[in-house]
Design a protein around this motif. Structure first.
Motif, short mmCIF file in Angstrom:
data_model
loop_
_atom_site.label_atom_id
_atom_site.label_comp_id
_atom_site.label_asym_id
_atom_site.label_seq_id
_atom_site.Cartn_x
_atom_site.Cartn_y
_atom_site.Cartn_z
N ILE B 101 0.84 -1.21 0.00
CA ILE B 101 0.00 0.00 0.00
C ILE B 101 0.87 1.25 0.00
O ILE B 101 0.67 2.19 -0.78
CB ILE B 101 -0.97 -0.01 1.22
N GLU B 102 1.88 1.26 0.87
CA GLU B 102 2.76 2.44 0.96
C GLU B 102 3.46 2.71 -0.37
O GLU B 102 3.57 3.85 -0.81
CB GLU B 102 3.84 2.22 2.03
N ALA B 103 3.94 1.65 -1.00
CA ALA B 103 4.79 1.80 -2.19
C ALA B 103 4.01 1.98 -3.48
O ALA B 103 4.59 2.30 -4.52
CB ALA B 103 5.73 0.61 -2.32
N ILE B 110 8.13 5.76 -2.82
CA ILE B 110 8.74 4.75 -1.95
C ILE B 110 9.09 3.54 -2.82
O ILE B 110 8.23 3.05 -3.57
CB ILE B 110 7.74 4.33 -0.83
N ALA B 111 10.34 3.06 -2.74
CA ALA B 111 10.77 1.96 -3.61
C ALA B 111 10.07 0.65 -3.25
O ALA B 111 9.91 0.32 -2.06
CB ALA B 111 12.28 1.79 -3.50
N THR B 112 9.65 -0.09 -4.27
CA THR B 112 9.03 -1.40 -4.03
C THR B 112 10.12 -2.42 -3.67
O THR B 112 11.15 -2.49 -4.34
CB THR B 112 8.30 -1.90 -5.29
N PHE B 176 2.13 9.27 -20.08
CA PHE B 176 3.06 8.65 -21.04
C PHE B 176 4.37 8.19 -20.39
O PHE B 176 5.16 7.49 -21.01
CB PHE B 176 3.35 9.59 -22.21
N LYS B 177 4.57 8.59 -19.13
CA LYS B 177 5.77 8.11 -18.42
C LYS B 177 5.52 6.76 -17.73
O LYS B 177 6.46 6.09 -17.29
CB LYS B 177 6.20 9.14 -17.36
N LEU B 178 4.24 6.41 -17.59
CA LEU B 178 3.91 5.21 -16.80
C LEU B 178 4.47 3.90 -17.37
O LEU B 178 5.00 3.08 -16.60
CB LEU B 178 2.41 5.11 -16.58
N PRO B 179 4.37 3.66 -18.70
CA PRO B 179 4.89 2.37 -19.20
C PRO B 179 6.35 2.16 -18.79
O PRO B 179 6.75 1.06 -18.42
CB PRO B 179 4.74 2.50 -20.71
N GLY B 180 7.14 3.21 -18.79
CA GLY B 180 8.56 3.10 -18.42
C GLY B 180 8.77 2.86 -16.93
O GLY B 180 9.86 2.47 -16.51
N SER B 181 7.72 3.10 -16.12
CA SER B 181 7.86 2.93 -14.67
C SER B 181 7.36 1.56 -14.21
O SER B 181 7.41 1.23 -13.03
CB SER B 181 7.10 4.03 -13.94
N MET B 182 6.85 0.76 -15.15
CA MET B 182 6.28 -0.55 -14.78
C MET B 182 7.39 -1.51 -14.34
O MET B 182 8.45 -1.56 -14.96
CB MET B 182 5.51 -1.14 -15.97
N LYS B 183 7.12 -2.27 -13.30
CA LYS B 183 8.13 -3.15 -12.72
C LYS B 183 8.05 -4.59 -13.23
O LYS B 183 9.02 -5.33 -13.17
CB LYS B 183 7.99 -3.17 -11.19
N THR B 184 6.86 -5.02 -13.65
CA THR B 184 6.73 -6.41 -14.11
C THR B 184 6.74 -6.42 -15.64
O THR B 184 6.33 -5.44 -16.29
CB THR B 184 5.39 -7.04 -13.64
N GLU B 185 7.20 -7.54 -16.20
CA GLU B 185 7.31 -7.62 -17.65
C GLU B 185 5.93 -7.56 -18.32
O GLU B 185 5.73 -6.81 -19.27
CB GLU B 185 8.01 -8.94 -18.02
N LYS B 186 4.99 -8.35 -17.78
CA LYS B 186 3.63 -8.34 -18.34
C LYS B 186 3.02 -6.93 -18.24
O LYS B 186 2.31 -6.49 -19.12
CB LYS B 186 2.73 -9.30 -17.55
N GLY B 187 3.30 -6.27 -17.12
CA GLY B 187 2.77 -4.93 -16.89
C GLY B 187 3.28 -3.95 -17.93
O GLY B 187 2.53 -3.13 -18.46
N ARG B 188 4.57 -4.05 -18.23
CA ARG B 188 5.19 -3.14 -19.20
C ARG B 188 4.54 -3.32 -20.58
O ARG B 188 4.22 -2.33 -21.26
CB ARG B 188 6.69 -3.41 -19.27
N ALA B 189 4.34 -4.57 -20.98
CA ALA B 189 3.75 -4.83 -22.31
C ALA B 189 2.32 -4.27 -22.40
O ALA B 189 1.96 -3.59 -23.36
CB ALA B 189 3.75 -6.33 -22.58
N GLU B 190 1.52 -4.54 -21.38
CA GLU B 190 0.13 -4.07 -21.40
C GLU B 190 0.08 -2.53 -21.28
O GLU B 190 -0.75 -1.89 -21.91
CB GLU B 190 -0.66 -4.73 -20.26
#
Lengths: 209, 209
Positions: B101-103, B110-112, B176-190
Motif C-alpha cells: 500500500i505504501e509503495a 517509496i521503492a518497491t 506517457f511516463k507510466l509504461p517506463g515505470s512498470m516493474k513487471t514484464e507483463k505490466g510493461r507490455a500491457e
C-alpha cells in the motif's frame, strides 16, 4: 468578413471577462462551435447571425439536474438579446439570433425554422461527439459526481439506461442518437465519423473491463 | 483460492458500505486493480497480500491539491492495518500488505521491495492508461473543476505543462511516463498497449481542434 471579425472580437472580449466554472461550456467551447458552424455554413447563410448564436447559445445554462434545465435556451436567447443590444448589434438580425439560440437545445425541443438555426444546432451537437465529446462526457460526470459506469453491468445489457448515474450510459441514451438528428448534410457526415470515435472507444473499454 | 474468495467477500462487504464521492477511486476501481493484478501475478506471488493491498491501497486518499497528498499511501497503510486486524486478517501478512500500500503511490516515491508490491503498483498505474485511464483523467478534471485544455495552445507546444489547470497536459506530464515505470514484464507490455490508446486519442482530438 470585416464585420464578422469585428463582432467576433467584441464577443470574445465580453465573454472572456465572464466567470466560468464549467470547462465543458467555456469560451473554448463557443469558439469550437463557431469553427464547426463556419465549416457547415453555405454561402447563402447569414454568418453574423450564426456567429452571435454560437458565442451566446449557452449564455444561460442551468445544470443538468436543475428544474429549469429545459428552459435554459429560451432564457439564454432573452439574456443574450439584452447584451447584444447594449453592444449595438444589428437590430434586424436579433430575432434570427434568438431563434438559433432557442432552437439549439436538445432538452428545449424547439423546431429549427432557418438554415442558420440548423447550422448552429448541428455544430453544438457535434461537440458532444468524437474525441472532444468523449472528454466532455467524462468531465461532466466528474462535475456532477456521477459514476463512470455501473460496475455490475457497465454496458446496460440487463438494466435500463441511467445517464444521470453512469457516464457510459450517456453514449446510448443520447450521443449515438445525435448523427440521426443532424439537419445539414455536412453535419450528418461528420457526426457519423465522430460517432465512430465513440463506438471504437467503447470497444477498447469493454476489452479492459 | 478458498481463502482468497473468503477475504474478497469480506473486503467487498466492508468497502461497499463506505461512502465514496469520487467515481474514479471507488469500489469498482479496487475491483479492476485486483483483476489486473491477478493477471500480472506469478504462481510464486502471495495472492492474499496482493488482494488486500488492491482493495485497500486508496483507503486514505487526500485530494490532488491537498498538502498531505504525498502522505496518502502511508496513512492508507496504517488505517488499513487497523481495519484488517479487526477483521482477523492473518497478522503474519500484515507488514507485506502495508508495504504494498505504501509503495503503490506515485507521489510518495517509496521503492518497491517485494514482487507483490511491484504487481500492485503496476496494476494501479495501469488504471491511469487505456480507455479507462482516459475516462478517469477527464472525470478527475471535472471533479477538480480544471479545464479540458488550453484553448490557445492545447498540446503545450509553446508553454510549460500544467496538469492542474489542463486535463490534456496530464498525458505528457504523467501518463506517457507510466509504461517506463512498470516493474513487471507483463505490466510493461500491457502498459505500452494502453498508452497507444491514449496517443491515438490525442491524434483524434488534434484533428478536431
Amino acid at each position: 468578413m470585416e464585420s464578422i471579425n469585428y463582432w467576433k472580437n467584441q464577443f470574445e472580449d465580453y465573454l472572456s471577462k465572464r466567470p466560468c466554472e464549467d470547462g465543458s461550456h467555456d469560451l473554448s467551447h463557443f469558439r469550437r462551435v463557431w469553427k464547426i458552424a463556419e465549416g457547415l455554413a453555405e454561402p447563402q447563410d447569414d454568418l453574423l447571425v450564426i456567429l452571435a448564436a454560437c458565442y451566446f447559445h449557452d449564455f444561460v445554462s442551468y445544470p443538468k439536474n436543475h428544474p429549469k434545465r429545459s428552459q435554459s435556451s429560451v432564457d439564454a436567447a432573452k439574456e443574450s438579446a439584452i447584451v447584444l443590444r447594449d453592444m449595438g448589434f444589428p437590430e434586424d438580425k436579433m430575432d434570427a439570433v434568438k431563434h438559433c439560440i432557442e432552437a439549439h437545445s436538445f432538452s428545449a425541443n424547439i423546431a429549427t425554422q432557418t438554415r442558420e438555426a440548423e447550422v448552429v444546432q448541428d455544430a453544438d451537437r457535434m461537440e458532444s461527439l468524437g474525441a472532444i465529446g468523449l472528454a466532455r462526457t467524462f468531465y461532466v460526470a466528474g462535475l456532477m459526481g456521477s459514476h463512470l459506469f455501473d460496475s455490475e453491468d457497465p454496458f446496460a445489457k440487463n438494466r435500463k439506461l441511467d445517464d444521470r448515474s453512469y457516464a457510459i450510459d450517456h453514449f446510448e441514451a443520447k450521443l449515438f442518437k445525435l448523427p440521426g438528428s443532424m439537419k445539414t448534410e455536412k453535419g450528418r457526415a461528420e457526426a457519423k465519423r465522430r460517432a465512430m470515435v465513440l463506438s471504437n472507444y467503447l470497444k477498447d473499454l469493454e476489452a479492459e473491463l
